[in-house]
Design a protein around this motif. Structure first.
Motif, PDB file in Angstrom:
ATOM      1  N   GLU A  62       7.365  -3.340  14.609  1.00 31.07           N
ATOM      2  CA  GLU A  62       6.931  -4.588  13.979  1.00 31.07           C
ATOM      3  C   GLU A  62       7.043  -4.506  12.457  1.00 31.07           C
ATOM      4  O   GLU A  62       7.556  -5.424  11.795  1.00 31.07           O
ATOM      5  N   LEU A  63       6.573  -3.395  11.888  1.00 33.66           N
ATOM      6  CA  LEU A  63       6.659  -3.204  10.441  1.00 33.66           C
ATOM      7  C   LEU A  63       8.107  -3.094   9.985  1.00 33.66           C
ATOM      8  O   LEU A  63       8.472  -3.606   8.917  1.00 33.66           O
ATOM      9  N   ASP A  64       8.921  -2.442  10.791  1.00 34.01           N
ATOM     10  CA  ASP A  64      10.348  -2.337  10.481  1.00 34.01           C
ATOM     11  C   ASP A  64      10.958  -3.741  10.362  1.00 34.01           C
ATOM     12  O   ASP A  64      11.727  -4.025   9.420  1.00 34.01           O
ATOM     13  N   GLY A  65      10.625  -4.615  11.305  1.00 30.25           N
ATOM     14  CA  GLY A  65      11.141  -5.977  11.262  1.00 30.25           C
ATOM     15  C   GLY A  65      10.630  -6.766  10.065  1.00 30.25           C
ATOM     16  O   GLY A  65      11.385  -7.500   9.416  1.00 30.25           O
ATOM     17  N   ILE A  66       9.347  -6.590   9.755  1.00 28.92           N
ATOM     18  CA  ILE A  66       8.756  -7.289   8.599  1.00 28.92           C
ATOM     19  C   ILE A  66       9.447  -6.871   7.306  1.00 28.92           C
ATOM     20  O   ILE A  66       9.818  -7.707   6.468  1.00 28.92           O
ATOM     21  N   ILE A  67       9.631  -5.570   7.139  1.00 33.33           N
ATOM     22  CA  ILE A  67      10.250  -5.051   5.918  1.00 33.33           C
ATOM     23  C   ILE A  67      11.703  -5.507   5.810  1.00 33.33           C
ATOM     24  O   ILE A  67      12.176  -5.878   4.728  1.00 33.33           O
ATOM     25  N   ASP A  68      12.404  -5.505   6.920  1.00 34.24           N
ATOM     26  CA  ASP A  68      13.792  -5.966   6.917  1.00 34.24           C
ATOM     27  C   ASP A  68      13.874  -7.430   6.482  1.00 34.24           C
ATOM     28  O   ASP A  68      14.739  -7.804   5.668  1.00 34.24           O
ATOM     29  N   GLU A  69      12.982  -8.254   7.002  1.00 39.25           N
ATOM     30  CA  GLU A  69      12.964  -9.665   6.625  1.00 39.25           C
ATOM     31  C   GLU A  69      12.625  -9.831   5.148  1.00 39.25           C
ATOM     32  O   GLU A  69      13.224 -10.673   4.449  1.00 39.25           O
ATOM     33  N   GLU A  70      11.668  -9.040   4.656  1.00 38.12           N
ATOM     34  CA  GLU A  70      11.290  -9.130   3.244  1.00 38.12           C
ATOM     35  C   GLU A  70      12.449  -8.737   2.335  1.00 38.12           C
ATOM     36  O   GLU A  70      12.706  -9.401   1.318  1.00 38.12           O
ATOM     37  N   CYS A  71      13.144  -7.677   2.683  1.00 39.25           N
ATOM     38  CA  CYS A  71      14.293  -7.237   1.880  1.00 39.25           C
ATOM     39  C   CYS A  71      15.374  -8.322   1.849  1.00 39.25           C
ATOM     40  O   CYS A  71      15.923  -8.639   0.786  1.00 39.25           O
ATOM     41  N   THR A  72      15.664  -8.884   3.009  1.00 39.99           N
ATOM     42  CA  THR A  72      16.695  -9.920   3.100  1.00 39.99           C
ATOM     43  C   THR A  72      16.306 -11.148   2.289  1.00 39.99           C
ATOM     44  O   THR A  72      17.129 -11.721   1.553  1.00 39.99           O
ATOM     45  N   GLY A  83      16.667  -1.895 -11.577  1.00 39.09           N
ATOM     46  CA  GLY A  83      15.628  -1.172 -10.856  1.00 39.09           C
ATOM     47  C   GLY A  83      15.087  -1.927  -9.662  1.00 39.09           C
ATOM     48  O   GLY A  83      14.750  -1.336  -8.637  1.00 39.09           O
ATOM     49  N   ASP A  84      14.986  -3.254  -9.779  1.00 37.15           N
ATOM     50  CA  ASP A  84      14.497  -4.058  -8.654  1.00 37.15           C
ATOM     51  C   ASP A  84      15.441  -3.951  -7.456  1.00 37.15           C
ATOM     52  O   ASP A  84      15.003  -3.814  -6.316  1.00 37.15           O
ATOM     53  N   LEU A  85      16.733  -4.041  -7.728  1.00 37.86           N
ATOM     54  CA  LEU A  85      17.719  -3.941  -6.651  1.00 37.86           C
ATOM     55  C   LEU A  85      17.677  -2.565  -6.018  1.00 37.86           C
ATOM     56  O   LEU A  85      17.744  -2.434  -4.788  1.00 37.86           O
ATOM     57  N   ARG A  86      17.552  -1.535  -6.832  1.00 39.33           N
ATOM     58  CA  ARG A  86      17.485  -0.168  -6.293  1.00 39.33           C
ATOM     59  C   ARG A  86      16.257   0.017  -5.424  1.00 39.33           C
ATOM     60  O   ARG A  86      16.310   0.702  -4.412  1.00 39.33           O
ATOM     61  N   MET A  87      15.142  -0.579  -5.823  1.00 41.61           N
ATOM     62  CA  MET A  87      13.930  -0.454  -5.002  1.00 41.61           C
ATOM     63  C   MET A  87      14.145  -1.059  -3.625  1.00 41.61           C
ATOM     64  O   MET A  87      13.808  -0.466  -2.601  1.00 41.61           O
ATOM     65  N   ILE A  88      14.744  -2.248  -3.590  1.00 41.76           N
ATOM     66  CA  ILE A  88      14.954  -2.925  -2.308  1.00 41.76           C
ATOM     67  C   ILE A  88      15.927  -2.141  -1.438  1.00 41.76           C
ATOM     68  O   ILE A  88      15.685  -1.917  -0.248  1.00 41.76           O
ATOM     69  N   LEU A  89      17.033  -1.699  -2.028  1.00 44.87           N
ATOM     70  CA  LEU A  89      18.024  -0.943  -1.265  1.00 44.87           C
ATOM     71  C   LEU A  89      17.448   0.389  -0.795  1.00 44.87           C
ATOM     72  O   LEU A  89      17.684   0.820   0.342  1.00 44.87           O
ATOM     73  N   SER A  90      16.698   1.049  -1.661  1.00 46.88           N
ATOM     74  CA  SER A  90      16.102   2.345  -1.314  1.00 46.88           C
ATOM     75  C   SER A  90      15.122   2.205  -0.157  1.00 46.88           C
ATOM     76  O   SER A  90      15.155   2.975   0.806  1.00 46.88           O
ATOM     77  N   ILE A  91      14.240   1.220  -0.246  1.00 48.04           N
ATOM     78  CA  ILE A  91      13.260   1.016   0.815  1.00 48.04           C
ATOM     79  C   ILE A  91      13.951   0.610   2.107  1.00 48.04           C
ATOM     80  O   ILE A  91      13.599   1.089   3.196  1.00 48.04           O
ATOM     81  N   SER A  92      14.963  -0.253   2.018  1.00 47.65           N
ATOM     82  CA  SER A  92      15.683  -0.686   3.208  1.00 47.65           C
ATOM     83  C   SER A  92      16.286   0.506   3.954  1.00 47.65           C
ATOM     84  O   SER A  92      16.232   0.574   5.190  1.00 47.65           O
ATOM     85  N   LYS A  93      16.846   1.459   3.214  1.00 42.86           N
ATOM     86  CA  LYS A  93      17.447   2.628   3.845  1.00 42.86           C
ATOM     87  C   LYS A  93      16.386   3.626   4.298  1.00 42.86           C
ATOM     88  O   LYS A  93      16.500   4.224   5.371  1.00 42.86           O
ATOM     89  N   ALA A  94      15.352   3.807   3.488  1.00 45.91           N
ATOM     90  CA  ALA A  94      14.301   4.766   3.838  1.00 45.91           C
ATOM     91  C   ALA A  94      13.528   4.324   5.079  1.00 45.91           C
ATOM     92  O   ALA A  94      13.077   5.163   5.875  1.00 45.91           O
ATOM     93  N   VAL A  95      13.372   3.011   5.262  1.00 44.01           N
ATOM     94  CA  VAL A  95      12.672   2.489   6.441  1.00 44.01           C
ATOM     95  C   VAL A  95      13.400   2.905   7.721  1.00 44.01           C
ATOM     96  O   VAL A  95      12.766   3.226   8.735  1.00 44.01           O
TER      97      VAL A  95
END
Length: 239
Positions: A62-72, A83-95
């Motif tokens: 469920e959290l994986d789906g929430i985070i994916d939607e937030e990133c998108t 830095g903002d873009l790197r944070m989103i890309l980093s979290i998307s991959k780390a998730v």
């Protein structure tokens, strides 16, 4: 806590990024519990605890789906840079790595339940306890490093994966030798070997999370670098 330099002044955007970060750390906390509980379930032959580990998989998904939607949504709406873009890309991959860690914990829980049904393994408890303690600490320290954007801590954790790999190979040789000496134990010891394999993979996925953190802070992709090269790159790369 270290902060990244950003290229925007929107408080709402800041709030969206902070919510994303908090969801990531929450998911990490659930996965950390899964790993710890799966190990305890094995060591205590606790089927109920193993089932709890499996039940947490739905929360992770469920959290994986929430985070994916937030990133998108943030990428489409904000078109972030630097830095903002790197944070989103980093979290998307780390998730994705966290989700795989949760999958490995669920495998350990399943194997534990099979061992309880078939009879406890005569070997492997010491090895699993030792390696399990290592990878549990790696996950905890990695999430702490992510919360503080501490790449020195991330590099330290990533280096520990080599110790996990060496311990895994040593344990594997020992268990294979034992099976050769006592063929009656083969099925049960194989379950232990697969648990050890899951722990080794958890170490790998945790190292990958650390690598994504380095990308977030430094903006360099270190996934295919040796640890010595990572050290050199991080020291020479400006903040």
């Amino acid at each position: 806590m270290k902060e990244l330099t950003t290229d925007h002044t929107s408080q709402q955007f800041n709030n969206e990024l902070e919510t994303l970060r908090q969801h990531f750390l929450t998911m990490g906390g659930v996965v950390e519990e899964q790993v710890q509980d799966s190990l305890q379930a094995f060591l205590d032959s606790n089927g109920s605890l193993a089932q709890d580990v499996k039940n947490k998989d739905s929360t992770v998904n469920e959290l994986d789906g929430i985070i994916d939607e937030e990133c998108t949504r943030i990428l489409a709406k904000r078109q972030p840079a630097a830095g903002d873009l790197r944070m989103i890309l980093s979290i998307s991959k780390a998730v994705s790595e966290l989700e795989r860690i949760g999958d490995e914990a669920k495998k350990i829980a399943n194997l534990t339940m099979q061992l309880i049904d078939e009879g406890e393994s005569p070997r492997g408890y010491v090895e699993i306890n030792r390696i399990g303690t290592m990878v549990s600490r790696m996950i905890h320290d990695t999430l702490d490093a992510y919360a503080r954007l501490d790449i020195d801590a991330a590099i330290k954790v990533a280096k520990q994966d080599r110790t996990v790999d060496m311990e895994y190979k040593t344990a594997l040789r020992s268990l294979v030798t034992y099976m050769m000496e006592d063929p009656r134990s083969i099925t049960r010891v194989f379950h232990v070997i697969w648990i050890l394999r899951s722990l080794e993979r958890i170490g790998d996925h945790t190292r990958h999370v650390c690598q994504h953190l380095i990308f977030l802070v430094k903006g360099i992709d270190v996934r295919h670098m040796s640890m010595d090269k990572i050290d050199a790159q991080v020291k020479t790369q400006p903040e």
